[in-house]
Motif scaffolding. Structure first.
Motif, PDB file in Angstrom:
ATOM      1  N   THR A 127       0.780  -1.186   0.079  1.00  0.00           N
ATOM      2  CA  THR A 127       0.035   0.131  -0.121  1.00  0.00           C
ATOM      3  C   THR A 127       0.938   1.223  -0.109  1.00  0.00           C
ATOM      4  OG1 THR A 127      -1.726  -0.999   1.151  1.00  0.00           O
ATOM      5  CG2 THR A 127      -1.923   1.374   1.050  1.00  0.00           C
ATOM      6  N   THR A 128       0.932   2.022  -0.937  1.00  0.00           N
ATOM      7  CA  THR A 128       1.791   3.075  -1.201  1.00  0.00           C
ATOM      8  C   THR A 128       1.378   4.332  -0.613  1.00  0.00           C
ATOM      9  OG1 THR A 128       1.111   4.180  -3.345  1.00  0.00           O
ATOM     10  CG2 THR A 128       2.622   2.072  -3.587  1.00  0.00           C
ATOM     11  N   ASN A 129      -0.036   4.647  -0.180  1.00  0.00           N
ATOM     12  CA  ASN A 129      -0.437   5.859   0.086  1.00  0.00           C
ATOM     13  C   ASN A 129      -0.492   6.970  -1.063  1.00  0.00           C
ATOM     14  OD1 ASN A 129      -1.436   4.986   2.688  1.00  0.00           O
ATOM     15  ND2 ASN A 129       0.716   5.155   3.194  1.00  0.00           N
ATOM     16  N   GLY A 130      -0.150   6.448  -2.230  1.00  0.00           N
ATOM     17  CA  GLY A 130       0.133   7.505  -3.033  1.00  0.00           C
ATOM     18  C   GLY A 130       1.428   8.112  -3.218  1.00  0.00           C
ATOM     19  N   CYS A 131       2.679   7.855  -2.379  1.00  0.00           N
ATOM     20  CA  CYS A 131       3.568   8.347  -1.998  1.00  0.00           C
ATOM     21  C   CYS A 131       4.985   7.636  -2.363  1.00  0.00           C
ATOM     22  CB  CYS A 131       3.420   8.705  -0.714  1.00  0.00           C
ATOM     23  SG  CYS A 131       4.983   9.443   0.011  1.00  0.00           S
ATOM     24  N   ALA A 132       5.684   8.225  -3.159  1.00  0.00           N
ATOM     25  CA  ALA A 132       7.079   7.208  -3.298  1.00  0.00           C
ATOM     26  C   ALA A 132       7.759   6.767  -2.090  1.00  0.00           C
ATOM     27  CB  ALA A 132       7.998   8.269  -4.323  1.00  0.00           C
ATOM     28  N   PHE A 133       7.588   7.443  -1.061  1.00  0.00           N
ATOM     29  CA  PHE A 133       8.416   7.011   0.186  1.00  0.00           C
ATOM     30  C   PHE A 133       7.733   5.503   0.544  1.00  0.00           C
ATOM     31  CE2 PHE A 133       9.327   7.662   4.722  1.00  0.00           C
ATOM     32  CZ  PHE A 133      10.594   7.479   4.786  1.00  0.00           C
ATOM     33  N   PHE A 134       6.683   5.316   0.153  1.00  0.00           N
ATOM     34  CA  PHE A 134       5.982   4.072   0.652  1.00  0.00           C
ATOM     35  C   PHE A 134       5.768   3.167  -0.797  1.00  0.00           C
ATOM     36  CE2 PHE A 134       4.807   7.051   3.845  1.00  0.00           C
ATOM     37  CZ  PHE A 134       4.446   6.391   5.120  1.00  0.00           C
ATOM     38  N   SER A 151       2.536   8.941  10.025  1.00  0.00           N
ATOM     39  CA  SER A 151       2.892   7.627   9.224  1.00  0.00           C
ATOM     40  C   SER A 151       4.219   7.803   8.823  1.00  0.00           C
ATOM     41  CB  SER A 151       1.893   7.898   8.061  1.00  0.00           C
ATOM     42  OG  SER A 151       0.433   7.737   8.462  1.00  0.00           O
ATOM     43  N   VAL A 152       4.707   8.804   8.289  1.00  0.00           N
ATOM     44  CA  VAL A 152       6.049   9.135   7.796  1.00  0.00           C
ATOM     45  C   VAL A 152       7.090   8.698   8.818  1.00  0.00           C
ATOM     46  CG1 VAL A 152       7.634  10.766   6.962  1.00  0.00           C
ATOM     47  CG2 VAL A 152       5.437  10.779   6.166  1.00  0.00           C
ATOM     48  N   ARG A 153       6.778   9.068   9.991  1.00  0.00           N
ATOM     49  CA  ARG A 153       7.794   8.764  11.100  1.00  0.00           C
ATOM     50  C   ARG A 153       7.897   7.422  11.352  1.00  0.00           C
ATOM     51  NH1 ARG A 153      10.789  13.290  11.612  1.00  0.00           N
ATOM     52  NH2 ARG A 153       9.904  14.892  13.034  1.00  0.00           N
ATOM     53  N   ALA A 154       6.826   6.492  11.230  1.00  0.00           N
ATOM     54  CA  ALA A 154       6.811   5.101  11.418  1.00  0.00           C
ATOM     55  C   ALA A 154       7.636   4.691  10.246  1.00  0.00           C
ATOM     56  CB  ALA A 154       5.187   4.647  11.388  1.00  0.00           C
ATOM     57  N   ARG A 155       7.333   5.124   8.856  1.00  0.00           N
ATOM     58  CA  ARG A 155       8.059   4.333   7.768  1.00  0.00           C
ATOM     59  C   ARG A 155       9.484   4.698   7.924  1.00  0.00           C
ATOM     60  NH1 ARG A 155       8.433   0.428   4.384  1.00  0.00           N
ATOM     61  NH2 ARG A 155       9.049   0.706   2.390  1.00  0.00           N
ATOM     62  N   GLU A 156      10.093   5.972   8.461  1.00  0.00           N
ATOM     63  CA  GLU A 156      11.255   6.123   8.690  1.00  0.00           C
ATOM     64  C   GLU A 156      12.047   5.139   9.613  1.00  0.00           C
ATOM     65  OE1 GLU A 156      11.771  10.996   8.113  1.00  0.00           O
ATOM     66  OE2 GLU A 156      11.023  10.266  10.095  1.00  0.00           O
ATOM     67  N   LYS A 157      11.321   4.867  10.612  1.00  0.00           N
ATOM     68  CA  LYS A 157      11.877   3.956  11.530  1.00  0.00           C
ATOM     69  C   LYS A 157      12.013   2.403  11.034  1.00  0.00           C
ATOM     70  CE  LYS A 157      10.932   1.950  16.075  1.00  0.00           C
ATOM     71  NZ  LYS A 157       9.929   2.132  17.284  1.00  0.00           N
ATOM     72  N   ALA A 158      10.964   2.299  10.169  1.00  0.00           N
ATOM     73  CA  ALA A 158      11.170   0.758   9.396  1.00  0.00           C
ATOM     74  C   ALA A 158      12.140   0.836   8.458  1.00  0.00           C
ATOM     75  CB  ALA A 158       9.724   0.579   8.846  1.00  0.00           C
ATOM     76  N   LEU A 159      12.360   1.844   7.748  1.00  0.00           N
ATOM     77  CA  LEU A 159      13.629   1.849   6.950  1.00  0.00           C
ATOM     78  C   LEU A 159      15.026   2.218   7.508  1.00  0.00           C
ATOM     79  CD1 LEU A 159      11.510   3.682   4.038  1.00  0.00           C
ATOM     80  CD2 LEU A 159      12.200   1.282   3.988  1.00  0.00           C
ATOM     81  N   GLY A 160      14.934   2.779   8.472  1.00  0.00           N
ATOM     82  CA  GLY A 160      16.129   3.144   9.062  1.00  0.00           C
ATOM     83  C   GLY A 160      16.556   4.366   8.574  1.00  0.00           C
ATOM     84  N   ARG A 161      15.866   5.187   8.014  1.00  0.00           N
ATOM     85  CA  ARG A 161      16.525   6.369   7.162  1.00  0.00           C
ATOM     86  C   ARG A 161      15.438   7.460   7.130  1.00  0.00           C
ATOM     87  NH1 ARG A 161      14.532   7.811   2.295  1.00  0.00           N
ATOM     88  NH2 ARG A 161      13.698   6.158   0.808  1.00  0.00           N
ATOM     89  N   ALA A 162      15.979   8.743   7.199  1.00  0.00           N
ATOM     90  CA  ALA A 162      14.924   9.814   6.982  1.00  0.00           C
ATOM     91  C   ALA A 162      14.406   9.975   5.696  1.00  0.00           C
ATOM     92  CB  ALA A 162      15.718  11.163   7.238  1.00  0.00           C
ATOM     93  N   ALA A 163      12.902  10.448   5.569  1.00  0.00           N
ATOM     94  CA  ALA A 163      12.372  10.820   4.501  1.00  0.00           C
ATOM     95  C   ALA A 163      13.187  11.940   3.862  1.00  0.00           C
ATOM     96  CB  ALA A 163      11.068  11.228   4.609  1.00  0.00           C
TER      97      ALA A 163
END
Length: 521
Positions: free
Chosen positions: A134-141, A366-378
């Motif tokens: 699920t991308t949320n329409g966003c390249a970061f996801f 949501s972005v903070r949670a994804r940053e934590k999962a990826l181990g890097r900043a957006a």
């Protein structure tokens, strides 16, 4: 959903279509469009979800045949750009498994789900289907694979729906159109120069174009009702807490967002809401589930309806939208309801300021949670410019601002509850302007230009997200340019049964099923 067709051959039955038994409850027949004539099961587009389920239940169609009909239309109608992520092979596997189980044995055991084998799709925003993105329409996801199923997905599957795709949404659902850098522009099937609405534009476009009879959608400020209005469909945002949002978070945007569907027929919406409503583990505040299927069989009598025409922002309303809502008022009066002009006195400035705080803060979470999962900043280049701006602002919001936002929403809810003590429903435009041209509401433009168009998109819809009340868009008007213009009704908290009963009555009085856009005509 019983039907009668003994002695009819399979193809004869299909030609007779939904005019038989349960499939005829709202006159949804098997009319074949020119666009569908060369596709598998040319009758497919004439059936709603319940009619398809009935044909599968009777053995007149298999789940795989119906799925391939949906996939074929998705492939031939790619130009509308409604599908973000196909899950065709996953759905084919499920359809084959349904057939292998044996229809007769499942019927004998009483285990056939009510919508068994009906193709379905999820909006590509804030919903999880295990093992898929699920991308949320966003390249970061773009690579965010779910490790669980959302509670709602479990309920869709328990109902028998076969999920075959994710449908387009703008980045984080932050605008009233469906355009993104990641997936491109979703066009309106009625006119490809115009927006299908947002943020559930992929859902509305897929249903309007005949790819699906019903599709999942969500609404945080009008995102079910706006695309339903722009695409000539029915869409209902339920009361806060009625449809599960979990398991990871039990409220979206601290109560602003709600999940449901966009459909062509009212009865599909009633059934899908009936099958998915109700609390999940952790639920603490929600309306009681309603008897929604029964409601659509009982036309309401003598409703007291308040007509609201003035733009909450004081910026006026386009003549096409006023024509639509006034025509709807006349129809309601002809059906025996009382409609009278009224005004609302809401703390609009505080409400909409709070909405900006709440949606941006929800996005940042949501972005903070994804940053934590990826181990890097957006990175900035992974977001639309307007959303990146909102994220930077959200980093500076205080707990006091978030608390004040929710307090403003609660105050709006109290005022509207008192208003509903005098009226059964509120009737208003859905939007303050007709469907915009593509690009007008894009998140990839200067902020000042975006705001000029955005204030026309959701002044009427967003207030009911903030208050938590249910509201629906009903397709009763088309303007001179041939674009649909919906009318909005809102009800007291937990009043979905009243909304659906009126929608079914309006559908009978002014049927919209035969009004099909060029993409499906």
């Amino acid at each position: 959903m019983d039907t009668h067709g003994a002695g009819l051959g399979r193809r004869d039955f299909l030609k007779a279509g939904a005019a038989l038994g349960g499939a005829s409850l709202l006159g949804l027949g098997g009319k074949v469009s020119a666009a569908a004539a060369g596709s598998p099961l040319p009758e497919y587009e004439g059936f709603d979800a319940l009619a398809l389920a009935d044909l599968i239940r009777r053995g007149e169609l298999t789940p795989l045949e119906v799925l391939e009909a949906a996939i074929a239309r998705a492939e031939t109608r790619k130009a509308i750009n409604a599908i973000a992520i196909p899950h065709f092979d996953l759905a084919r596997e499920a359809a084959r498994a349904l057939s292998a189980e044996g229809r007769a044995e499942r019927l004998r055991r009483g285990e056939m789900a009510p919508l068994s084998g009906v193709p379905f799709a999820l909006k590509d925003l804030n919903i999880a289907l295990k093992g898929t993105v699920t991308t949320n329409g966003c390249a970061f996801f773009r690579d965010a694979v779910a490790d669980h199923d959302s509670t709602l997905v479990l309920r869709y599957r328990a109902a028998g729906l076969n999920i075959f795709a994710k449908l387009t949404s703008p980045e984080f659902g932050q605008t009233g159109t469906t355009e993104s850098r990641l997936w491109g522009k979703t066009t309106n099937p009625w006119n490809a120069e115009y927006s299908a609405g947002g943020s559930s534009g992929g859902s509305a476009a897929a249903v309007a174009a005949g790819i699906l009879p019903a599709a999942h959608a969500s609404d945080g400020g009008g995102s079910i009702r706006i695309p339903a209005s722009h695409c000539g469909l029915f869409g209902l945002k339920p009361s806060r807490g009625l449809v599960p949002m979990g398991p990871r978070a039990l409220e979206g945007w601290m109560g602003l967002s709600a999940h449901n569907v966009i459909t062509r027929s009212v009865r599909d919406s009633a059934w899908l809401l009936q099958l998915t409503q109700g609390p999940e583990p952790g639920t603490r505040a929600a309306p009681s589930p309603g008897a929604l299927i029964a409601a659509i069989g009982r036309p309401p009598r003598g409703l007291r309806i308040a007509l609201i025409e003035s733009n909450p922002f004081g910026m006026g309303v386009h003549a096409d939208c006023l024509d639509a809502v006034r025509g709807t008022a006349k129809l309601c009066t002809a059906l025996g309801h009382t409609v009278e002009a009224a005004t609302l006195n809401l703390p609009i400035q505080e409400m909409f300021a709070g909405m900006g705080v709440m949606t941006a803060t929800g996005m940042l979470t949501s972005v903070r949670a994804r940053e934590k999962a990826l181990g890097r900043a957006a990175r900035e280049d992974e977001f639309e410019p307007i959303n990146w701006r909102s994220l930077q602002l959200a980093k500076g919001y205080t707990a006091e601002q978030v608390f004040a936002a929710r307090a403003a929403f609660d105050q709006a809810g109290r005022i509207l509850d008192e208003f509903f003590a005098r009226y059964d429903l509120i009737l208003s435009p859905v939007t303050a302007a007709p469907p915009p041209k593509l690009g007008a509401l894009s998140l990839d433009q200067p902020y000042e230009d975006f705001v000029k168009a955005a204030v026309l998109a959701s002044p009427f819809t967003a207030m009911f997200n903030m208050s938590g009340h249910p509201a629906m868009s009903v397709p009763l008007h088309w303007n001179a340019a041939g674009l649909p213009i919906g009318s909005q009704f809102a009800a007291p908290f937990g009043g979905e049964a009243t909304l659906l009963a009126l929608a079914a009555q309006l559908e009978q009085a002014a049927p919209w099923k035969d009004r099909r856009p060029p993409a499906a005509a």
